[in-house]
Design a protein around this motif. Structure first.
Motif: not given
Lengths: 405, 489
Positions: A133, A303, A305-309, A330-332, A358-360
């Motif tokens: 996406s 890649k 991923t994370m929170l927007p903040s 979106t945090g990607i 959170d994230g990966s």
């Protein structure tokens, strides 16, 4: 080689109507419809032959390499099967290049509201299997929100449908959600039903640039908290500076008003920084394909991923670690590091993601064969059991997914 | 019934009762009767026990006991479901989430809220409204129904046309699997690596496990909301207006339609001052003020072009509220015009609306019953209400049969047997009409991976195995069963 030849001959005998070939000592098959895919997997299942599923192959290096007996080319299953434009739905064959589909849908000013990587070549099925996406996800959601039904072929040749051709439907399990992002390890996607959106009346892009990530991060959070008609937003991070791209989509007369409001927010954000800060309108829609540019040069692409903040903080950290990054609001994050510094950068970034919440992190491309593209993420017992139920002999894309599934 | 040893285990799992805390274990028959049905009141079953846990660990301990003794369990929120999803399993226990109703975390910058499953839907919006946000899925029962139940059913509502369903708004969940293991699906950040288990779990009607914590996405309130009410002489003209509005590139927040009977019932019940007409269309647009204003002018023109003889734009929040009050009261208002009714929940492609409505009228006339219609017209979700009188012998059966035939009609037009109420117990046989055996067998692979012993909300969602010669439609005992020759198990 003799064994391969023997298997190839046997397969050709059993599936005489299928278009077959050979590539690097592997059997290639190019079915033209769902039934032919089913005939192939049924035969492969009986013979314990493994299958690698391929669209255009644009994301073949993502995940572990699948070492399989058969290469299943999906590109002959192509075309928009139905476009019910008045119902804003369409049925598309999995091997259709994304852009071919979008061109057909655009005849009625509609589209599947998703901006994947390499749309000129990447196929619908491959994009779904990898759950790709782009920045449009901010407004329209991910494939989970855009796919309303699917036809899949299981490892044993079963043809199953889930969902339907209506947008609102809660009957049965959403197998199409399970298939999305499964990297072809649970079944072969052959046909997809999408919900469509009208093409926006007009869009405009503004870009704010700064020598520091923080004020742009502030602006991004303000835009997220605003009532602007934002459809896409991303933060680009480079050793030479940072840029925030904001795309608004609404009626032309409303865009002018919203542009002024966006400028007000930008002024507010810039007043809090000592560094440089500029805002300008751009007419180049290519700005939102910036993540593709990361793949054009050598290096490790990840890649995260994370929170927007956390986007601004992790963007500046990626730069400090020697990387270049593009992060959707979106945090990607997509980021590239040099091969020699990548290992250290990845582990530092992983630690920061954990520290911020959170994230990966997964590796999308690396020349190194050592280490897992899935990082330290293992497969839990439920994931393994789902795989076992759907593909007990592990014939579909063997080893491609996390945990060696 | 459960033996005393199992009851003691359940009691221990729930922990000691505090001096001011009533027991979390219900076994008295008169109290169990509260739980014998949900919003689908014509199907009832008495559970063996009801447990009211306070923590995920207690839920886990209860499910472990169920797994060990092979006791079926059914999770229950507020019991407002309309398809029998919370109907107890025979001899099983009900896990009520009435005591797990805390909002655990609110993160406004990241637009996320973490809740326990017993939190009431509307309370999520209440908790974030001061910051200018709302929780978008809005089933009609939103002031009482719970997030846990919404997750099980993938609840929708009038505004899902624009904002999406529950599945669009669930980011992560803690789930107790039917073997008692506590796992996390998804994450607050996007794209947690692995299969999309959140996506599969939402809408699985309690058959894959029990959610104990849910991370939700909240949405910024739009700058402006406008509601238009238009009166038409035919449902076909109103339906054409719906198609024209969509074709013009608008995505309304809601597009609702009511026919003469349902509008009349609502008028009698809550006096929304609806015009008397064959079809009422309610168009809600939201977004930036200038955009809404321009689009509302266009929508008004389209309605007039299709013959709307009264077009009324709500001028105040109060007027807007009254228009919606009439719409949301439609089901309950049926009592004003009929002693009994059955609500159905079919979906059709929007364009099939005129054809399906004509066929429905014909089918109703054939059996001399009336149907009142309320639609989420924008997404083709029909709620036909078959009106009947239970006091007239045989009429309930005729009404039930008609309501199922309407669902088949929807499937025949490329639609679905349920848009938001779920399959549950009510429509499990209709699943066999919508999906083929290979489709259903494939869904069972998921079921077996999650719940190999078939303990989580058993005998729902999927059709029961048919015996040779059994009629399709709602379950009726096969002659062989009646004769005691064969039985279902």
């Amino acid at each position: 080689m003799a064994l391969i030849q023997h298997r190839f001959d046997a397969l050709r005998t059993h599936l005489a109507t299928l278009e077959t070939g050979e590539h690097n000592g592997r059997i290639t098959v190019s079915p033209k419809n769902t039934e032919e895919v089913a005939a192939l997997t049924r035969y492969a299942s009986e013979q314990k032959l493994t299958i690698e599923i391929l669209g255009a192959g644009t994301k073949r290096e993502m995940g572990h390499a699948a070492d399989a007996d058969i290469l299943l080319y999906m590109t002959k299953l192509a075309g928009v099967v139905a476009h019910s434009w008045q119902d804003l739905t369409a049925t598309v064959s999995a091997g259709t290049p994304w852009v071919t589909m979008q061109r057909a849908l655009a005849q009625h000013h509609q589209y599947v509201a998703l901006d994947p990587l390499w749309p000129e070549t990447a196929t619908v099925g491959g994009i779904i299997a990898t759950n790709d996406s782009g920045a449009l996800r901010l407004k329209y959601g991910s494939l989970r929100d855009l796919i309303i039904g699917m036809t899949i072929v299981l490892a044993d040749g079963t043809i199953a449908k889930s969902g339907g051709k209506v947008v609102k439907n809660v009957a049965g399990y959403d197998l199409h959600k399970l298939m999305t992002g499964a990297f072809g390890t649970l079944g072969v996607i052959t046909e997809v039903n999408f919900r469509l959106h009208p093409l926006p009346a007009e869009t405009r892009i503004w870009t704010a640039t700064s020598s520091a990530a923080e004020p742009l991060g502030d602006l991004m959070m303000m835009v997220l908290d605003s009532q602007l008609s934002t459809q896409a937003m991303q933060l680009r991070a480079h050793i030479n500076g940072y840029a925030l791209d904001v795309q608004l989509a609404t009626l032309p007369e409303v865009l002018t008003l919203q542009g002024e409001r966006l400028n007000d927010l930008a002024q507010h954000a810039s007043s809090k920084t000592n560094g440089t800060f500029e805002v300008s309108q751009t007419s180049d829609p290519k700005v939102f394909t910036a993540r593709e540019d990361l793949f054009t040069e050598a290096g490790v692409v990840i890649k995260a991923t994370m929170l927007p903040s956390s986007i601004a903080l992790l963007s500046s950290e990626a730069v400090q670690l020697g990387g270049t990054a593009v992060t959707q609001a979106t945090g990607i994050m997509f980021a590239r590091f040099n091969e020699d510094t990548a290992a250290a950068a990845i582990s530092a970034l992983q630690a920061s993601i954990r520290a911020t919440g959170d994230g990966s992190l997964t590796v999308l491309r690396s020349a190194h064969t050592a280490g897992s593209p899935w990082g330290d993420i293992a497969a839990d017992p439920l994931t393994r059991e789902i795989k076992r139920q759907f593909d007990p002999h592990h014939i579909l894309n063997p080893g491609r997914f996390l945990g060696g599934i | 019934m459960l033996n005393s040893a199992v009851l003691n285990e359940l009691r221990a799992a729930l922990g000691p009762d505090g001096p001011s805390l009533p027991s979390g274990l219900i076994t008295a028959t008169n109290q169990l009767q509260t739980y014998e049905c949900d919003g689908l009141t014509n199907m009832r079953a008495l559970p063996s026990a009801v447990v009211l846990p306070r923590t995920a660990e207690q839920v886990q301990a209860i499910v472990r006991i169920c797994d060990q003794h092979r006791i079926p369990f059914v999770a229950r929120g507020a019991g407002t479901g309309l398809s029998g999803g919370a109907l107890p399993a025979q001899g099983g226990i009900v896990i009520s989430f009435a005591r797990m109703n805390r909002i655990l975390e609110i993160d406004i910058p990241n637009q996320r809220v973490v809740v326990e499953p017993g939190v009431v839907n509307a309370h999520v919006t209440d908790a974030v409204a001061a910051h200018g946000y709302f929780y978008a899925p809005d089933p009609s029962s939103q002031t009482v129904c719970t997030i846990g139940g919404n997750v099980a059913e993938n609840a929708g509502g009038a505004h899902c046309l624009k904002y999406g369903f529950t599945t669009t708004h669930v980011l992560a969940m803690d789930v107790v699997l039917p073997n008692g293991e506590l796992v996390t699906f998804g994450s607050s950040a996007p794209d947690a690596p692995g299969y999309d288990l959140t996506g599969v779990f939402v809408g699985s009607e309690g058959t894959l496990g029990v959610a104990t914590k849910i991370t939700l996405r909240i949405v910024k309130r739009p700058e402006t909301v406008q509601v238009l009410l238009a009166a038409f002489d035919s449902t076909t003209a109103a339906a054409q207006s719906v198609s024209d509005i969509i074709a013009a590139g608008m995505l309304p927040a809601a597009l609702e339609m009511m026919d003469r009977l349902s509008a009349r019932a609502s008028e009698a019940a809550v006096h929304p001052n609806y015009p008397v007409c064959e079809a009422l269309l309610l168009v809600e647009l939201d977004g930036p003020e200038a955009e809404v204003k321009a689009q509302m002018a266009e929508a008004t023109d389209l309605c007039r072009k299709n013959g709307a003889w009264e077009v009324r734009l709500a001028q105040t929040a109060q007027e807007r509220g009254l228009i919606w009050k009439g719409r949301k009261a439609a089901f309950a208002a049926m009592g004003r015009i009929s002693p009994n009714y059955i609500v159905q929940d079919g979906v059709i492609p929007r364009t099939a609306l005129p054809e399906v409505l004509t066929a429905m009228s014909r089918m109703a006339a054939e059996v001399q019953l009336r149907i009142a219609n309320v639609f989420h017209a924008g997404d083709g979700n029909l709620h036909p209400m078959v009106l009947y009188d239970q006091a007239i012998p045989g009429q309930e059966e005729i009404a039930l049969d008609l309501s199922y035939r309407i669902l088949y009609l929807c499937v025949d037009h490329g639609g679905s047997i349920t848009g938001e109420h779920g399959v549950g117990k009510e429509k499990q046989q209709a699943m066999g009409y919508m999906f083929s055996e290979p489709d259903l067998d494939t869904m069972q692979l998921v079921r077996r991976a999650f719940d190999p012993h078939n303990l989580a909300n058993p005998d729902k969602l999927f059709p029961r195995t048919r015996l040779c010669g059994e009629k399709p439609g709602p379950y009726t005992p096969h002659p062989l069963e009646t004769a005691g020759v064969a039985e279902f198990f």
